[in-house]
Design a protein around this motif. Structure first.
Motif, PDB file in Angstrom:
ATOM      1  N   SER A  21     -54.113  51.497   2.169  1.00 51.45           N
ATOM      2  CA  SER A  21     -52.990  51.557   3.104  1.00 51.45           C
ATOM      3  C   SER A  21     -52.029  52.673   2.709  1.00 51.45           C
ATOM      4  O   SER A  21     -51.422  52.639   1.645  1.00 51.45           O
ATOM      5  CB  SER A  21     -52.260  50.211   3.112  1.00 51.45           C
ATOM      6  N   ASN A  22     -51.915  53.642   3.589  1.00 48.09           N
ATOM      7  CA  ASN A  22     -51.003  54.749   3.312  1.00 48.09           C
ATOM      8  C   ASN A  22     -49.562  54.278   3.252  1.00 48.09           C
ATOM      9  O   ASN A  22     -48.748  54.807   2.498  1.00 48.09           O
ATOM     10  CB  ASN A  22     -51.139  55.824   4.392  1.00 48.09           C
ATOM     11  N   ARG A  23     -49.247  53.258   4.055  1.00 46.75           N
ATOM     12  CA  ARG A  23     -47.876  52.770   4.093  1.00 46.75           C
ATOM     13  C   ARG A  23     -47.500  52.127   2.754  1.00 46.75           C
ATOM     14  O   ARG A  23     -46.445  52.381   2.191  1.00 46.75           O
ATOM     15  CB  ARG A  23     -47.728  51.763   5.243  1.00 46.75           C
ATOM     16  N   PHE A  24     -48.431  51.301   2.234  1.00 45.28           N
ATOM     17  CA  PHE A  24     -48.187  50.664   0.953  1.00 45.28           C
ATOM     18  C   PHE A  24     -48.077  51.717  -0.153  1.00 45.28           C
ATOM     19  O   PHE A  24     -47.247  51.607  -1.055  1.00 45.28           O
ATOM     20  CB  PHE A  24     -49.313  49.677   0.637  1.00 45.28           C
ATOM     21  N   ASP A  25     -48.916  52.743  -0.049  1.00 43.56           N
ATOM     22  CA  ASP A  25     -48.893  53.825  -1.024  1.00 43.56           C
ATOM     23  C   ASP A  25     -47.527  54.513  -1.016  1.00 43.56           C
ATOM     24  O   ASP A  25     -46.940  54.774  -2.065  1.00 43.56           O
ATOM     25  CB  ASP A  25     -50.001  54.823  -0.690  1.00 43.56           C
ATOM     26  N   ALA A  26     -47.017  54.793   0.187  1.00 38.59           N
ATOM     27  CA  ALA A  26     -45.720  55.457   0.311  1.00 38.59           C
ATOM     28  C   ALA A  26     -44.605  54.586  -0.257  1.00 38.59           C
ATOM     29  O   ALA A  26     -43.634  55.081  -0.822  1.00 38.59           O
ATOM     30  CB  ALA A  26     -45.440  55.779   1.781  1.00 38.59           C
ATOM     31  N   PHE A  27     -44.765  53.255  -0.124  1.00 44.21           N
ATOM     32  CA  PHE A  27     -43.777  52.328  -0.674  1.00 44.21           C
ATOM     33  C   PHE A  27     -43.872  52.281  -2.201  1.00 44.21           C
ATOM     34  O   PHE A  27     -42.862  52.254  -2.906  1.00 44.21           O
ATOM     35  CB  PHE A  27     -43.996  50.937  -0.060  1.00 44.21           C
ATOM     36  N   MET A  28     -45.106  52.272  -2.717  1.00 44.16           N
ATOM     37  CA  MET A  28     -45.313  52.125  -4.153  1.00 44.16           C
ATOM     38  C   MET A  28     -44.877  53.361  -4.936  1.00 44.16           C
ATOM     39  O   MET A  28     -44.432  53.258  -6.079  1.00 44.16           O
ATOM     40  CB  MET A  28     -46.800  51.867  -4.448  1.00 44.16           C
ATOM     41  N   ARG A  29     -45.027  54.520  -4.333  1.00 41.73           N
ATOM     42  CA  ARG A  29     -44.823  55.752  -5.095  1.00 41.73           C
ATOM     43  C   ARG A  29     -43.434  55.818  -5.757  1.00 41.73           C
ATOM     44  O   ARG A  29     -43.354  56.014  -6.969  1.00 41.73           O
ATOM     45  CB  ARG A  29     -45.081  56.958  -4.192  1.00 41.73           C
ATOM     46  N   PRO A  30     -42.339  55.670  -4.991  1.00 37.46           N
ATOM     47  CA  PRO A  30     -41.023  55.708  -5.649  1.00 37.46           C
ATOM     48  C   PRO A  30     -40.823  54.552  -6.628  1.00 37.46           C
ATOM     49  O   PRO A  30     -40.144  54.723  -7.642  1.00 37.46           O
ATOM     50  CB  PRO A  30     -40.034  55.624  -4.482  1.00 37.46           C
ATOM     51  N   VAL A  31     -41.427  53.393  -6.342  1.00 32.29           N
ATOM     52  CA  VAL A  31     -41.297  52.261  -7.269  1.00 32.29           C
ATOM     53  C   VAL A  31     -41.912  52.624  -8.615  1.00 32.29           C
ATOM     54  O   VAL A  31     -41.320  52.401  -9.678  1.00 32.29           O
ATOM     55  CB  VAL A  31     -41.981  50.996  -6.680  1.00 32.29           C
ATOM     56  N   LEU A  32     -43.099  53.227  -8.578  1.00 34.77           N
ATOM     57  CA  LEU A  32     -43.766  53.606  -9.824  1.00 34.77           C
ATOM     58  C   LEU A  32     -42.983  54.692 -10.553  1.00 34.77           C
ATOM     59  O   LEU A  32     -42.849  54.661 -11.780  1.00 34.77           O
ATOM     60  CB  LEU A  32     -45.192  54.089  -9.532  1.00 34.77           C
ATOM     61  N   ASP A  33     -42.473  55.670  -9.779  1.00 29.61           N
ATOM     62  CA  ASP A  33     -41.638  56.708 -10.400  1.00 29.61           C
ATOM     63  C   ASP A  33     -40.481  56.062 -11.140  1.00 29.61           C
ATOM     64  O   ASP A  33     -40.166  56.423 -12.278  1.00 29.61           O
ATOM     65  CB  ASP A  33     -41.096  57.668  -9.334  1.00 29.61           C
ATOM     66  N   GLY A  34     -39.849  55.089 -10.477  1.00 37.21           N
ATOM     67  CA  GLY A  34     -38.718  54.407 -11.080  1.00 37.21           C
ATOM     68  C   GLY A  34     -39.114  53.673 -12.347  1.00 37.21           C
ATOM     69  O   GLY A  34     -38.424  53.739 -13.367  1.00 37.21           O
TER      70      GLY A  34
END
Lengths: 360, 438
Positions: free
Chosen positions: A195-208
């Motif tokens: 899911s691209n949407r989930f990926d877009a959500f996860m990316r900043p979370v992982l960065d954080g």
């Protein structure tokens, strides 16, 4: 869908076949906008103008307006800092959580501590000669005799320096944290790949998770769970899990679209596709992620010792407090050697897997 | 835009209009529009507008535009076009690897476009198999595990699927390579694995998306010949995609030429080369040598003088005299060709007093050249130049089906070479021939 076939009607090629003359709409966007040099010039000029106005009208060292006026109970108004306001809200929320959800946190604490003690006791039970044989054989099977020799020399160093027990405690927390990380990373990575949407959500979370200083979540960790293994494990997992998630995601996305398409054409169900095609083909990348996760977990051992995890990290921390460079170097070297051995072992395992998949 | 004239729907029409049994694969006005809100492109508002205009105004790329055709059972149907013509999109729509935007696709009575995901998976497992240009093999699986993939997803147990797959690997010439990995194989062999994987599931329909394009010319020809051989044995319904006209002409029973997402022409290789219906097809096929397209079937006539094997040589001589010919064909009781008989051989046999033609070796000339209905002019011409008489045409079962005369060959060549580039007339003639057939 666009990546599925190599022969899709690519907008550029198909239109250039029909009419060779390129209309303005088909030109790349940057050709239609201002030249780059003008954009830089405009940005610089605007900055200078704002700077001049501020310096002339006010003064060079301007304060940022960080206060708001708040209505007091007696009707008067008072200047309050916005940041302080939010910080106190967060503190209130944390306290509320500890008071009202204490049972849940105690339960988690109990589970993690129980598992940790069990793993630690298990590892401690193994006699050191058996460990030598196991590590030597494993590195010989996965790698070369040189890796095997290096692993054994490292173990001898740790033993001779009287760090065996500390090392076992450290390995236990690494083992547990990495296992938890894998359990979290695989499903999240798989969902992210689908899911691209989930990926877009996860990316900043992982960065954080990777950039947030660990102390920030150590404090609520202690408030929720008290000192001990649990906040250490949770802090380690938060810091170490992102590469495993990212590389699981990447590994699955990298599986050749042609192979996936061919598999689907034979009536492969989504579950079969995942377990028989995508996961096996993504395995080298996933293993690289787990390798990185392990390394990051090892780099957390000193910080974990701050909240009560024993082991080599604690040795380093105690040496720091006692201003004892000798013991600090010895404990630090032990961590480095463990890290190198684990790194080379997992890399060797990943390489064997990669060899099967390569050249294709 | 001359939409209607460029996208003939006659491929789909004959079966439907005649009320006869419907074709095995029937594709009816299929559209594929890429981009957001693809349905709006189908609105009447845009019907008259140009493809490139729609692309720049709406941002939608039209991949397939009102494509219709039908494929009969056991037929090899070739879709030919250059890159960007929509041929790969079309074949993917057939099993919904790409979802068509509009239109209907019926394969063996199943409406593909209306299927649920579950039905679609079942359909892909049991009814259809596909071979890909880039092979699409799994690098972590051995040859036999790759080839038995289709059976594995169906849930066939390992022993059964290995047994079945070994037979197929044998068929495509990969015996002994079962345990190798794809990376150890050459491109040609990898594609054999791809072919084996498609054949192992034993489906009625085989989709082949430029299967031989990635191979070097020698291997490509070898694989084409092999496909022809396999098809003679297996009689599958094949939809074959290619950008290579020679490949299309070699393999196709019928060919659809696609251009810009539309079907430019559908017809037999001969139709396509000799009677192109528009300038695109005409330009395409103008370099094709007519000799490689025309076959014995085109010019053969019923055999004039045939002798049953049990005939007396004297009676044969009489027959020669009546027909005013000097060469005839000897056949057995069921009409199978057993040899050529010359007048002089019959004379000698009757003088020697033989009772039956088939008892005299000389009367059954095995050396005399024999054609099949599919022999093309390239092969016929040198043979015909070397003999003074007609050539017998014999089918796969050795039955004598006709004979070919040198003069007819020359005449057919002359007519074909002079064929006019009158596309409208060609279209009319092709249509007329189609009605004759059905």
């Amino acid at each position: 869908m666009a990546t599925i076939t190599s022969d899709q009607p690519d907008p550029q090629t198909s239109s250039s076949q029909t009419d060779t003359e390129i209309t303005p709409q088909q030109q790349p966007i940057y050709r239609r906008s201002l030249p780059v040099i003008y954009r830089w010039a405009i940005a610089l000029a605007t900055t200078l103008v704002v700077l001049l106005i501020c310096v002339i009208v006010w003064e060079p060292n301007m304060d940022f307006p960080s206060e708001v006026s708040q209505q007091q109970d007696d009707g008067s108004t008072k200047q309050v800092e916005i940041g302080r306001l939010i910080a106190s809200e967060i503190k209130t929320a944390t306290t509320w959580l500890v008071r009202n959800w204490g049972g849940m946190f105690d339960g988690i604490d109990y589970l993690i501590t129980y598992a940790m003690v069990w793993i630690e006791d298990g590892l401690r039970w193994i006699p050191w000669p058996a460990t030598f044989v196991a590590v030597g054989a494993l590195s010989l099977i996965l790698g070369t005799w040189r890796l095997s020799l290096f692993s054994l020399v490292s173990l001898v160093f740790i033993g001779v320096m009287n760090r065996w027990d500390s090392a076992v405690e450290t390995i236990a927390i690494i083992l547990f944290s990495v296992s938890v990380s894998i359990l979290i990373a695989l499903p999240l990575g798989i969902i992210g790949a689908k899911s691209n949407r989930f990926d877009a959500f996860m990316r900043p979370v992982l960065d954080g998770m990777q950039t947030m200083p660990s102390y920030v979540y150590l404090v609520p960790g202690i408030l929720f769970f008290g000192l001990g293994y649990t906040p250490a494990v949770i802090a380690t997992v938060i810091y170490a899990v992102p590469p495993a998630i990212r590389l699981t995601n990447l590994g699955i996305r990298q599986v050749s679209a042609e192979t996936v398409e061919a598999a689907r054409s034979f009536g492969t169900s989504p579950a079969q596709l995942l377990t028989k095609v995508q996961m096996p083909m993504a395995m080298p990348t996933i293993m690289a992620g787990i390798n990185q996760t392990t390394m990051l977990a090892l780099s957390m051992v000193v910080i974990a010792s701050l909240v009560g995890a024993s082991g080599l990290g604690e040795d380093v921390f105690r040496a720091l407090q006692q201003q004892d460079p000798g013991n600090s170097v010895i404990a630090g070297m032990s961590i480095v050697l463990i890290a190198i051995v684990i790194d080379r072992l997992t890399q060797a395992a990943a390489r064997r897997r990669q060899e099967i998949l390569s050249d294709n | 835009m001359a939409n209607e004239s460029l996208a003939p729907t006659r491929g789909a029409v004959p079966g439907a209009s005649n009320g006869a049994q419907s074709p095995f694969i029937s594709v009816d006005s299929v559209w594929k529009v890429f981009g957001k809100n693809p349905e709006r492109v189908l609105e009447p508002l845009y019907a008259e507008m140009d493809k490139s205009f729609i692309q720049s105004e709406l941002g939608n790329v039209i991949g397939l535009q009102d494509v219709s055709f039908s494929v009969e059972q056991g037929e090899t149907f070739v879709i030919m076009g250059l890159s960007g013509s929509g041929k790969s999109t079309m074949v993917r729509c057939l099993i919904r690897l790409i979802e068509p935007t509009a239109g209907s696709i019926v394969i063996d009575g199943d409406d593909i476009t209306a299927m649920s995901d579950k039905d679609l998976i079942e359909f892909r497992r049991s009814k259809i198999a596909m071979v890909f240009q880039h092979y699409g093999l799994m690098p972590h699986r051995s040859v036999i595990d790759n080839a038995s993939w289709g059976l594995e997803v169906q849930g066939v147990d390992q022993a059964t699927r290995y047994e079945r797959t070994r037979e197929i690997l044998d068929l495509v010439g990969l015996t002994g390579w079962e345990d190798a990995y794809p990376r150890q194989l050459s491109g040609g062999m990898q594609q054999r694995v791809g072919l084996a994987r498609a054949l192992a599931v034993d489906t009625g329909v085989l989709l082949m998306d430029e299967p031989f394009s990635g191979l070097d010319p020698l291997i490509r020809r070898q694989m084409q010949d092999e496909l022809v051989r396999l098809q003679d044995e297996l009689h599958k319904t094949i939809v074959f995609i290619t950008h290579d006209l020679n490949e299309a002409l070699k393999l196709g029973d019928r060919i659809a030429i696609m251009h810009d997402g539309k079907v430019a022409q559908i017809g037999s290789p001969e139709d396509i080369v000799l009677r192109p219906e528009d300038s695109y097809v005409g330009d395409f096929t103008q370099d094709v040598r007519i000799e490689s397209i025309l076959t014995a079937r085109k010019v053969m006539v019923p055999p004039m003088v045939t002798f049953p094997g049990h005939l007396n040589p004297r009676a044969a001589l009489d027959a020669f005299g009546r027909a005013n010919r000097f060469l005839g064909w000897v056949v057995d009781e069921v009409g199978r060709y057993i040899g050529a008989l010359s007048h002089s051989a019959a004379e000698r046999a009757s003088r020697s007093g033989a009772a039956r033609l088939d008892q005299v070796q000389e009367c059954l000339d095995q050396e005399y050249p024999v054609l099949t209905p599919a022999t093309n002019f390239d092969e016929i011409i040198p043979v015909a130049m070397g003999v003074d008489h007609a050539l017998p045409v014999v089918d796969d079962d050795r039955l004598l089906v006709g004979e070919v005369h040198r003069t007819d060959v020359a005449e057919a060549l002359a007519i074909a070479s002079a064929s006019s580039p009158d596309y409208e007339a060609n279209a009319a003639e092709n249509a007329a021939q189609d009605t004759d057939k059905s």
